[in-house]
Motif scaffolding. Structure first.
Motif, PDB file in Angstrom:
ATOM      1  N   ARG A  36       0.834  -1.190   0.000  1.00  0.00           N
ATOM      2  CA  ARG A  36       0.000   0.000   0.000  1.00  0.00           C
ATOM      3  C   ARG A  36       0.873   1.246   0.000  1.00  0.00           C
ATOM      4  O   ARG A  36       2.018   1.225   0.450  1.00  0.00           O
ATOM      5  CB  ARG A  36      -0.940   0.001   1.198  1.00  0.00           C
ATOM      6  CG  ARG A  36      -0.268   0.147   2.552  1.00  0.00           C
ATOM      7  CD  ARG A  36      -1.295  -0.038   3.670  1.00  0.00           C
ATOM      8  NE  ARG A  36      -0.714   0.177   4.987  1.00  0.00           N
ATOM      9  CZ  ARG A  36      -1.359  -0.055   6.123  1.00  0.00           C
ATOM     10  NH1 ARG A  36      -2.616  -0.491   6.112  1.00  0.00           N
ATOM     11  NH2 ARG A  36      -0.761   0.173   7.286  1.00  0.00           N
ATOM     12  N   GLN A  37       0.281   2.307  -0.506  1.00  0.00           N
ATOM     13  CA  GLN A  37       0.999   3.566  -0.571  1.00  0.00           C
ATOM     14  C   GLN A  37       0.048   4.706  -0.250  1.00  0.00           C
ATOM     15  O   GLN A  37      -0.937   4.926  -0.954  1.00  0.00           O
ATOM     16  CB  GLN A  37       1.618   3.772  -1.957  1.00  0.00           C
ATOM     17  CG  GLN A  37       2.518   4.973  -2.049  1.00  0.00           C
ATOM     18  CD  GLN A  37       3.332   4.996  -3.322  1.00  0.00           C
ATOM     19  OE1 GLN A  37       2.994   4.335  -4.311  1.00  0.00           O
ATOM     20  NE2 GLN A  37       4.424   5.731  -3.327  1.00  0.00           N
ATOM     21  N   ALA A  38       0.371   5.416   0.816  1.00  0.00           N
ATOM     22  CA  ALA A  38      -0.394   6.597   1.205  1.00  0.00           C
ATOM     23  C   ALA A  38       0.232   7.821   0.549  1.00  0.00           C
ATOM     24  O   ALA A  38       1.417   7.805   0.202  1.00  0.00           O
ATOM     25  CB  ALA A  38      -0.385   6.728   2.720  1.00  0.00           C
ATOM     26  N   PRO A  39      -0.539   8.897   0.387  1.00  0.00           N
ATOM     27  CA  PRO A  39       0.000  10.100  -0.246  1.00  0.00           C
ATOM     28  C   PRO A  39       1.249  10.609   0.467  1.00  0.00           C
ATOM     29  O   PRO A  39       1.271  10.722   1.692  1.00  0.00           O
ATOM     30  CB  PRO A  39      -1.146  11.092  -0.128  1.00  0.00           C
ATOM     31  CG  PRO A  39      -2.359  10.243  -0.056  1.00  0.00           C
ATOM     32  CD  PRO A  39      -1.960   9.023   0.704  1.00  0.00           C
ATOM     33  N   GLY A  40       2.279  10.866  -0.294  1.00  0.00           N
ATOM     34  CA  GLY A  40       3.510  11.399   0.260  1.00  0.00           C
ATOM     35  C   GLY A  40       4.384  10.390   0.961  1.00  0.00           C
ATOM     36  O   GLY A  40       5.421  10.752   1.539  1.00  0.00           O
ATOM     37  N   TYR A  79       2.950 -11.124   7.025  1.00  0.00           N
ATOM     38  CA  TYR A  79       2.160  -9.927   7.275  1.00  0.00           C
ATOM     39  C   TYR A  79       3.045  -8.841   7.868  1.00  0.00           C
ATOM     40  O   TYR A  79       3.969  -9.117   8.641  1.00  0.00           O
ATOM     41  CB  TYR A  79       1.024 -10.212   8.260  1.00  0.00           C
ATOM     42  CG  TYR A  79      -0.026 -11.164   7.740  1.00  0.00           C
ATOM     43  CD1 TYR A  79       0.064 -12.529   7.991  1.00  0.00           C
ATOM     44  CD2 TYR A  79      -1.110 -10.690   7.010  1.00  0.00           C
ATOM     45  CE1 TYR A  79      -0.892 -13.406   7.512  1.00  0.00           C
ATOM     46  CE2 TYR A  79      -2.075 -11.553   6.530  1.00  0.00           C
ATOM     47  CZ  TYR A  79      -1.962 -12.904   6.778  1.00  0.00           C
ATOM     48  OH  TYR A  79      -2.914 -13.781   6.297  1.00  0.00           O
ATOM     49  N   ALA A  80       2.716  -7.604   7.544  1.00  0.00           N
ATOM     50  CA  ALA A  80       3.328  -6.485   8.237  1.00  0.00           C
ATOM     51  C   ALA A  80       2.812  -6.462   9.665  1.00  0.00           C
ATOM     52  O   ALA A  80       1.664  -6.831   9.945  1.00  0.00           O
ATOM     53  CB  ALA A  80       2.973  -5.182   7.528  1.00  0.00           C
ATOM     54  N   GLU A  81       3.661  -6.004  10.551  1.00  0.00           N
ATOM     55  CA  GLU A  81       3.302  -5.993  11.975  1.00  0.00           C
ATOM     56  C   GLU A  81       2.027  -5.194  12.228  1.00  0.00           C
ATOM     57  O   GLU A  81       1.199  -5.575  13.065  1.00  0.00           O
ATOM     58  CB  GLU A  81       4.465  -5.417  12.776  1.00  0.00           C
ATOM     59  CG  GLU A  81       4.346  -5.560  14.275  1.00  0.00           C
ATOM     60  CD  GLU A  81       4.456  -6.991  14.746  1.00  0.00           C
ATOM     61  OE1 GLU A  81       5.060  -7.814  14.028  1.00  0.00           O
ATOM     62  OE2 GLU A  81       3.934  -7.283  15.833  1.00  0.00           O
ATOM     63  N   LEU A  82       1.851  -4.120  11.475  1.00  0.00           N
ATOM     64  CA  LEU A  82       0.715  -3.225  11.719  1.00  0.00           C
ATOM     65  C   LEU A  82      -0.625  -3.853  11.373  1.00  0.00           C
ATOM     66  O   LEU A  82      -1.669  -3.391  11.824  1.00  0.00           O
ATOM     67  CB  LEU A  82       0.900  -1.942  10.914  1.00  0.00           C
ATOM     68  CG  LEU A  82       1.977  -0.976  11.411  1.00  0.00           C
ATOM     69  CD1 LEU A  82       2.137   0.180  10.429  1.00  0.00           C
ATOM     70  CD2 LEU A  82       1.645  -0.452  12.801  1.00  0.00           C
ATOM     71  N   VAL A  83      -0.623  -4.917  10.554  1.00  0.00           N
ATOM     72  CA  VAL A  83      -1.895  -5.455  10.087  1.00  0.00           C
ATOM     73  C   VAL A  83      -2.105  -6.905  10.460  1.00  0.00           C
ATOM     74  O   VAL A  83      -3.178  -7.470  10.210  1.00  0.00           O
ATOM     75  CB  VAL A  83      -2.006  -5.311   8.541  1.00  0.00           C
ATOM     76  CG1 VAL A  83      -1.743  -3.874   8.114  1.00  0.00           C
ATOM     77  CG2 VAL A  83      -1.080  -6.267   7.808  1.00  0.00           C
ATOM     78  N   LEU A 123     -10.788  -1.854  10.269  1.00  0.00           N
ATOM     79  CA  LEU A 123     -10.007  -0.851   9.551  1.00  0.00           C
ATOM     80  C   LEU A 123      -9.856   0.419  10.361  1.00  0.00           C
ATOM     81  O   LEU A 123     -10.743   0.811  11.134  1.00  0.00           O
ATOM     82  CB  LEU A 123     -10.645  -0.553   8.202  1.00  0.00           C
ATOM     83  CG  LEU A 123     -10.378  -1.624   7.143  1.00  0.00           C
ATOM     84  CD1 LEU A 123     -11.375  -1.518   6.007  1.00  0.00           C
ATOM     85  CD2 LEU A 123      -8.956  -1.503   6.615  1.00  0.00           C
ATOM     86  N   LYS A 124      -8.717   1.057  10.179  1.00  0.00           N
ATOM     87  CA  LYS A 124      -8.385   2.279  10.882  1.00  0.00           C
ATOM     88  C   LYS A 124      -8.105   3.376   9.856  1.00  0.00           C
ATOM     89  O   LYS A 124      -7.718   3.084   8.716  1.00  0.00           O
ATOM     90  CB  LYS A 124      -7.136   2.062  11.732  1.00  0.00           C
ATOM     91  CG  LYS A 124      -7.245   0.922  12.730  1.00  0.00           C
ATOM     92  CD  LYS A 124      -5.924   0.722  13.461  1.00  0.00           C
ATOM     93  CE  LYS A 124      -6.006  -0.429  14.455  1.00  0.00           C
ATOM     94  NZ  LYS A 124      -4.721  -0.628  15.168  1.00  0.00           N
ATOM     95  N   PRO A 125      -8.232   4.634  10.244  1.00  0.00           N
ATOM     96  CA  PRO A 125      -7.915   5.725   9.306  1.00  0.00           C
ATOM     97  C   PRO A 125      -6.500   5.620   8.751  1.00  0.00           C
ATOM     98  O   PRO A 125      -6.263   5.972   7.588  1.00  0.00           O
ATOM     99  CB  PRO A 125      -8.101   6.975  10.163  1.00  0.00           C
ATOM    100  CG  PRO A 125      -9.149   6.581  11.147  1.00  0.00           C
ATOM    101  CD  PRO A 125      -8.853   5.151  11.470  1.00  0.00           C
ATOM    102  N   GLU A 126      -5.571   5.117   9.537  1.00  0.00           N
ATOM    103  CA  GLU A 126      -4.185   4.991   9.059  1.00  0.00           C
ATOM    104  C   GLU A 126      -4.013   3.897   8.018  1.00  0.00           C
ATOM    105  O   GLU A 126      -2.938   3.754   7.435  1.00  0.00           O
ATOM    106  CB  GLU A 126      -3.229   4.765  10.232  1.00  0.00           C
ATOM    107  CG  GLU A 126      -3.623   3.661  11.170  1.00  0.00           C
ATOM    108  CD  GLU A 126      -4.363   4.181  12.397  1.00  0.00           C
ATOM    109  OE1 GLU A 126      -5.254   5.053  12.241  1.00  0.00           O
ATOM    110  OE2 GLU A 126      -4.063   3.706  13.501  1.00  0.00           O
ATOM    111  N   ASP A 127      -5.049   3.102   7.772  1.00  0.00           N
ATOM    112  CA  ASP A 127      -5.006   2.128   6.686  1.00  0.00           C
ATOM    113  C   ASP A 127      -5.341   2.762   5.336  1.00  0.00           C
ATOM    114  O   ASP A 127      -5.244   2.094   4.293  1.00  0.00           O
ATOM    115  CB  ASP A 127      -5.995   0.987   6.940  1.00  0.00           C
ATOM    116  CG  ASP A 127      -5.632   0.148   8.155  1.00  0.00           C
ATOM    117  OD1 ASP A 127      -6.547  -0.187   8.932  1.00  0.00           O
ATOM    118  OD2 ASP A 127      -4.435  -0.156   8.319  1.00  0.00           O
TER     119      ASP A 127
END
Length: 124
Positions: free
Chosen positions: A38-42, A60-64, A86-90
């Motif tokens: 995944r890629q978030a803006p910036g 899996y990544a630790e965050l997920v 799901l979280k906003p940071e996803d």
């Protein structure tokens, strides 16, 4: 190039679920390991989850790792990413990739081809 098409993204509220799908056609899907990034803006593209050719290995990544589940159906030439709680940071564009390398690969550079991505937006 190996055609990959992602689907399933959308706009959801925090705590809800989405299931992403990545479909392949015209090639031997079962010969490729698959991954989701995944890629978030910036921000740089980051690893989310991966699965080996016959699903024997997953990473899996630790965050997920406690919220997301990767799976694949070789008969349907499709890999899935079930995303729960799901979280906003996803929030990000989610991409699937295919690799000829064995195992569940976690490095972006290990992947040979990518889909166009599907947007996931989570609001609180």
């Amino acid at each position: 190039q190996v055609p990959l098409v992602e689907s399933g993204g959308g706009l959801v509220q925090a705590g809800e679920s989405l299931r992403l799908a990545c479909a392949a056609s015209g090639w031997r899907f079962d010969l490729f390991g698959m991954g989701w990034f995944r890629q978030a803006p910036g921000k740089e593209r980051q690893f989310v989850a991966s699965i080996s050719r016959r699903s024997s290995n997953k990473a899996y990544a630790e965050l997920v790792k406690d919220r997301f589940t990767i799976s694949r159906d070789n008969a349907q030439n499709t890999v899935y990413l079930q995303m729960n709680s799901l979280k906003p940071e996803d929030t990000a564009a989610y991409y699937c990739g295919a690799t000829t390398r064995g195992g569940a690969r976690t490095r972006e550079s290990d992947y040979d081809t990518w889909g166009q991505g599907t947007q996931v937006t989570v609001f609180s």
